[in-house]
Design an enzyme around this catalytic site. Structure first.
Site, PDB file in Angstrom:
ATOM      1  N   GLY A  26      -0.527   5.750   3.032  1.00  0.00           N
ATOM      2  CA  GLY A  26      -1.495   6.792   3.355  1.00  0.00           C
ATOM      3  C   GLY A  26      -2.504   6.380   4.428  1.00  0.00           C
ATOM      4  O   GLY A  26      -2.742   7.110   5.380  1.00  0.00           O
ATOM      5  N   ASP A  60      -2.970   8.057  -1.277  1.00  0.00           N
ATOM      6  CA  ASP A  60      -4.345   8.542  -1.353  1.00  0.00           C
ATOM      7  C   ASP A  60      -4.804   9.038   0.009  1.00  0.00           C
ATOM      8  O   ASP A  60      -4.163   8.775   1.024  1.00  0.00           O
ATOM      9  CB  ASP A  60      -5.293   7.427  -1.830  1.00  0.00           C
ATOM     10  CG  ASP A  60      -5.352   6.267  -0.856  1.00  0.00           C
ATOM     11  OD1 ASP A  60      -4.305   5.970  -0.225  1.00  0.00           O
ATOM     12  OD2 ASP A  60      -6.412   5.632  -0.731  1.00  0.00           O
ATOM     13  N   CYS A  88     -12.175 -29.449   4.676  1.00  0.00           N
ATOM     14  CA  CYS A  88     -11.031 -28.552   4.468  1.00  0.00           C
ATOM     15  C   CYS A  88      -9.732 -29.357   4.415  1.00  0.00           C
ATOM     16  O   CYS A  88      -9.533 -30.293   5.178  1.00  0.00           O
ATOM     17  CB  CYS A  88     -10.977 -27.521   5.584  1.00  0.00           C
ATOM     18  SG  CYS A  88      -9.562 -26.411   5.488  1.00  0.00           S
ATOM     19  N   CYS A 131      -6.805 -28.505   9.722  1.00  0.00           N
ATOM     20  CA  CYS A 131      -7.936 -29.437   9.662  1.00  0.00           C
ATOM     21  C   CYS A 131      -7.485 -30.875   9.429  1.00  0.00           C
ATOM     22  O   CYS A 131      -8.165 -31.812   9.841  1.00  0.00           O
ATOM     23  CB  CYS A 131      -8.927 -29.001   8.584  1.00  0.00           C
ATOM     24  SG  CYS A 131      -9.880 -27.549   9.089  1.00  0.00           S
ATOM     25  N   ASP A 163      -7.855  -7.682  -0.413  1.00  0.00           N
ATOM     26  CA  ASP A 163      -7.013  -7.960   0.751  1.00  0.00           C
ATOM     27  C   ASP A 163      -7.853  -7.621   1.959  1.00  0.00           C
ATOM     28  O   ASP A 163      -8.758  -6.771   1.882  1.00  0.00           O
ATOM     29  CB  ASP A 163      -5.766  -7.073   0.782  1.00  0.00           C
ATOM     30  CG  ASP A 163      -6.085  -5.688   1.294  1.00  0.00           C
ATOM     31  OD1 ASP A 163      -6.678  -4.889   0.535  1.00  0.00           O
ATOM     32  OD2 ASP A 163      -5.806  -5.389   2.477  1.00  0.00           O
ATOM     33  N   CYS A 183      -6.631 -27.955   4.769  1.00  0.00           N
ATOM     34  CA  CYS A 183      -5.508 -27.204   5.345  1.00  0.00           C
ATOM     35  C   CYS A 183      -4.786 -28.051   6.400  1.00  0.00           C
ATOM     36  O   CYS A 183      -5.332 -29.026   6.910  1.00  0.00           O
ATOM     37  CB  CYS A 183      -5.986 -25.874   5.939  1.00  0.00           C
ATOM     38  SG  CYS A 183      -6.642 -25.986   7.614  1.00  0.00           S
ATOM     39  N   GLY A 202     -11.192   3.284   0.644  1.00  0.00           N
ATOM     40  CA  GLY A 202     -12.208   3.910   1.480  1.00  0.00           C
ATOM     41  C   GLY A 202     -13.515   3.161   1.545  1.00  0.00           C
ATOM     42  O   GLY A 202     -14.552   3.735   1.886  1.00  0.00           O
ATOM     43  N   ASP A 208       0.863  -1.175   0.000  1.00  0.00           N
ATOM     44  CA  ASP A 208       0.000   0.000   0.000  1.00  0.00           C
ATOM     45  C   ASP A 208       0.905   1.233   0.000  1.00  0.00           C
ATOM     46  O   ASP A 208       2.129   1.119   0.042  1.00  0.00           O
ATOM     47  CB  ASP A 208      -0.971  -0.038   1.184  1.00  0.00           C
ATOM     48  CG  ASP A 208      -0.267  -0.034   2.523  1.00  0.00           C
ATOM     49  OD1 ASP A 208       0.962   0.169   2.564  1.00  0.00           O
ATOM     50  OD2 ASP A 208      -0.935  -0.246   3.550  1.00  0.00           O
ATOM     51  N   SER A 209       0.291   2.417  -0.029  1.00  0.00           N
ATOM     52  CA  SER A 209       1.082   3.639  -0.188  1.00  0.00           C
ATOM     53  C   SER A 209       1.551   4.204   1.134  1.00  0.00           C
ATOM     54  O   SER A 209       2.383   5.096   1.171  1.00  0.00           O
ATOM     55  CB  SER A 209       0.218   4.697  -0.863  1.00  0.00           C
ATOM     56  OG  SER A 209      -0.834   5.072   0.030  1.00  0.00           O
ATOM     57  N   GLN A 240     -11.238   7.335  -4.846  1.00  0.00           N
ATOM     58  CA  GLN A 240     -11.883   7.658  -3.574  1.00  0.00           C
ATOM     59  C   GLN A 240     -13.242   8.298  -3.862  1.00  0.00           C
ATOM     60  O   GLN A 240     -13.734   8.158  -4.990  1.00  0.00           O
ATOM     61  CB  GLN A 240     -10.979   8.586  -2.730  1.00  0.00           C
ATOM     62  CG  GLN A 240      -9.736   7.898  -2.163  1.00  0.00           C
ATOM     63  CD  GLN A 240     -10.062   6.907  -1.030  1.00  0.00           C
ATOM     64  OE1 GLN A 240     -11.198   6.830  -0.545  1.00  0.00           O
ATOM     65  NE2 GLN A 240      -9.057   6.107  -0.645  1.00  0.00           N
ATOM     66  N   HIS A 248      -5.690 -22.009   9.031  1.00  0.00           N
ATOM     67  CA  HIS A 248      -7.025 -22.389   8.555  1.00  0.00           C
ATOM     68  C   HIS A 248      -7.728 -21.220   7.861  1.00  0.00           C
ATOM     69  O   HIS A 248      -8.278 -21.365   6.771  1.00  0.00           O
ATOM     70  CB  HIS A 248      -7.895 -22.919   9.696  1.00  0.00           C
ATOM     71  CG  HIS A 248      -9.299 -23.158   9.247  1.00  0.00           C
ATOM     72  ND1 HIS A 248      -9.660 -24.268   8.516  1.00  0.00           N
ATOM     73  CD2 HIS A 248     -10.418 -22.387   9.331  1.00  0.00           C
ATOM     74  CE1 HIS A 248     -10.930 -24.178   8.191  1.00  0.00           C
ATOM     75  NE2 HIS A 248     -11.416 -23.053   8.678  1.00  0.00           N
TER      76      HIS A 248
END
Lengths: 371, 371
Positions: free
Chosen positions: B95, B146, B306, B311, B268, B308, B218, B92-93, B191, B337
């Site tokens: 900000g 931003d 699952c 699990c 994300d 993973c 945002g 990310d920036s 934004q 998990h």
């Protein structure tokens, strides 16, 4: 099912190499056992323990009795399946934590009454219940309930504690024998503070009770190193040669060398795991404090010769950053390194015994120290 | 070096599947990117991330700029080698954290002046320094600086913030272009709060600047779900079809379905990692609260279907015990998990798009919910 065999003896010292057979497989001695207090060697998985070379781990009876308790562990037929560790487990008797961690511990004719350090609930730990708990934990090696004295303890205090310990050992043996189940082994514990004569008596009468193995308890509780070695040196030769000998709660790598020299076979200690979480890393050069500004940009691993996951993949600079930022990964990467170091160090002691090169190994160990 | 290609489009919705090419390999979209704030996805290793199916992770510019800082990361030629993650990274920036975490953030003609939340030291983050920092982090995808507004922000506040964001986007583009280095991509950020008309203007003028990809910032800052979807739905169609579209910081699995329907490609969120550390596990049936007494003796894994590591190896009873005992392993097993769940869930969305079965996937998702 439990067996022990000495496979090599040093001609230079009393050090020996052996193999223990347990219900969950063999353990080559001398051996270092990482501590898995609550059903987890803090921060690492069973697969990581195996990758570190661990053959056997410790579980704490006091802790597991209180949390998660019998109903939960029994649902999994013991600790192995509950925690997904399918190799040998040794459990302590619960005595040490009852006296050091629980509230209002009080010796009664039956055992020790105490209150949980978690919720204050009242409990009674007796030789019989200790064996019962270690039974449902399904420990491969169980320990007799003992009373450990603090340092310094007067001769009289130490004698009294060892008398209680001996009486409890008798009752543990009785409880164990009456189960008729021999897939779990039972070790007796020598007490007697730092009084060599008490330790000798304790070892002799305990040997007569014929346990699967023997331990020295109450060491590394604050006494000077020479007194620890004198005490261990007094008791160890009086314990049967054909049984494994375990020094409880010890210690630094240099202590392990000295105790192996005196004939000790098994060790456990929170040093590698606890110090990892405090940012201390054990290496052949000595102990690294990871917060040291010296390592800020250091691209090298903690130990270039080390083959652990941490040293193969991460730099001192990254480990320092993670630790300073309190990232959870820091504790784990440090723990992997330290457990690997201790397990491999004691494994190297074994190899030195097998090659009958104990003295030169010891010399090299001290020559490598820089920090 | 950066490329994006749409490989399939849903006939039922605006959902599409694609492939991003980066300097550190390909990323198949739609994709969920686990958050590795300080050079570590909290508690897990790069190998575990790969095992969870992660293709790309996030790094936080603000955090890494302050700790460990440029000299350390540069010693490793960027974040990849420093943290031992050799796959794509998006940063990310800075900000968002400057406005939410730092002290005394103040917009100046140059950028944002702020004080470190760690030691109070003064810093200035400008569009140019943000690109410079993301440069030495060697991010595969960089984000423009931003200004994110809180919810609710009035039309006027949101307009002002987006004007600043647009001006900064111009300067970021200039700084990026002047490096002449195209192995790092640069995304612009839309934004405009929850005002669809502002979002539309923002998207249009940003599209004219021609970035490698576009993000909506945002969102998921407290607004009702329908306003989030209206806002995203207003902006997404105005961004170029042939560029990846990234919704920052969102969200719950159900939100991801709706946003993929609107044409979003990248996500994300700290939800899987943070909630793991709070004892919340995501499953196809819904969210499990691991402390629930219901699981006390439960021998089943969190999700039987699952695959993973957690699990495959551990029970709800064990995970509950570890969490209640505050064992470090708890946070890690839960994180594995949840990251696996999110990454695989978005991977399944991709497969549904490829098979053009998006609506039936969505229907099944809601039918499976029990908790």
């Amino acid at each position: 099912m439990f067996k022990f065999k000495v496979v090599a003896e040093s001609t230079q010292t009393r050090a020996r190499a052996g193999v223990i057979q347990t219900a969950h497989g063999p353990v080559e001695t001398p051996v270092f056992m990482p501590v898995g207090t609550l059903g987890s060697v803090k921060s690492i998985t069973p697969e990581e323990l195996v990758a570190c070379g661990a053959q056997i781990i410790l579980g704490n009876t006091y802790h597991l009795y209180l949390r998660p308790g019998r109903d939960v562990i029994s649902r999994f037929h013991g600790l192995h399946r509950f925690m997904n560790w399918h190799h040998p487990i040794l459990t302590d008797s619960g005595g040490f934590q009852v006296f050091s961690l629980a509230k209002l511990a009080r010796i009664t004719p039956e055992g020790v009454a105490f209150q949980s350090h978690i919720d204050g609930s009242s409990h009674l730990l007796t030789p019989e219940t200790s064996i019962e708990i270690q039974g449902w934990l399904d420990a491969d090696i169980m320990m007799c309930l003992d009373q450990c004295t603090a340092y310094p303890a007067s001769f009289e205090e130490a004698r009294k504690a060892d008398d209680i310990t001996f009486e409890w050992a008798r009752r543990c043996k009785g409880a164990w024998t009456s189960t008729g189940d021999e897939h779990q082994a039972l070790f007796g514990i020598v007490q007697g503070g730092v009084h060599p004569e008490l330790r000798r008596t304790s070892a002799q009468r305990l040997a007569d009770l014929d346990f699967s193995g023997y331990a020295l308890g109450g060491l590394s509780v604050g006494e000077p190193l020479d007194r620890m070695l004198d005490t261990a040196g007094a008791a160890l030769p009086l314990l049967p040669r054909e049984k494994p000998k375990y020094i409880m709660g010890v210690g630094r790598p240099e202590d392990l060398i000295d105790l192996v020299c005196l004939g000790a076979d098994m060790f456990d200690c929170v040093l590698p795991t606890r110090n990892a979480r405090n940012g201390q890393l054990f290496t052949a050069r000595g102990t690294i404090t990871i917060t040291n500004a010296w390592y800020r940009q250091d691209p090298d691993p903690p130990d270039k010769a080390c083959t652990c996951y941490t040293c193969r993949n991460y730099s001192l600079a990254y480990l320092r950053h993670l630790f300073l930022a309190r990232e959870l990964l820091a504790y784990r990467l440090n723990t992997i390194h330290n457990v690997h170091y201790f397990v491999h160090f004691v494994r190297q002691l074994r190899e030195a015994i097998m090659a009958d090169e104990f003295e030169s190994f010891k010399k090299r160990f001290y020559e490598n120290r820089e920090i």
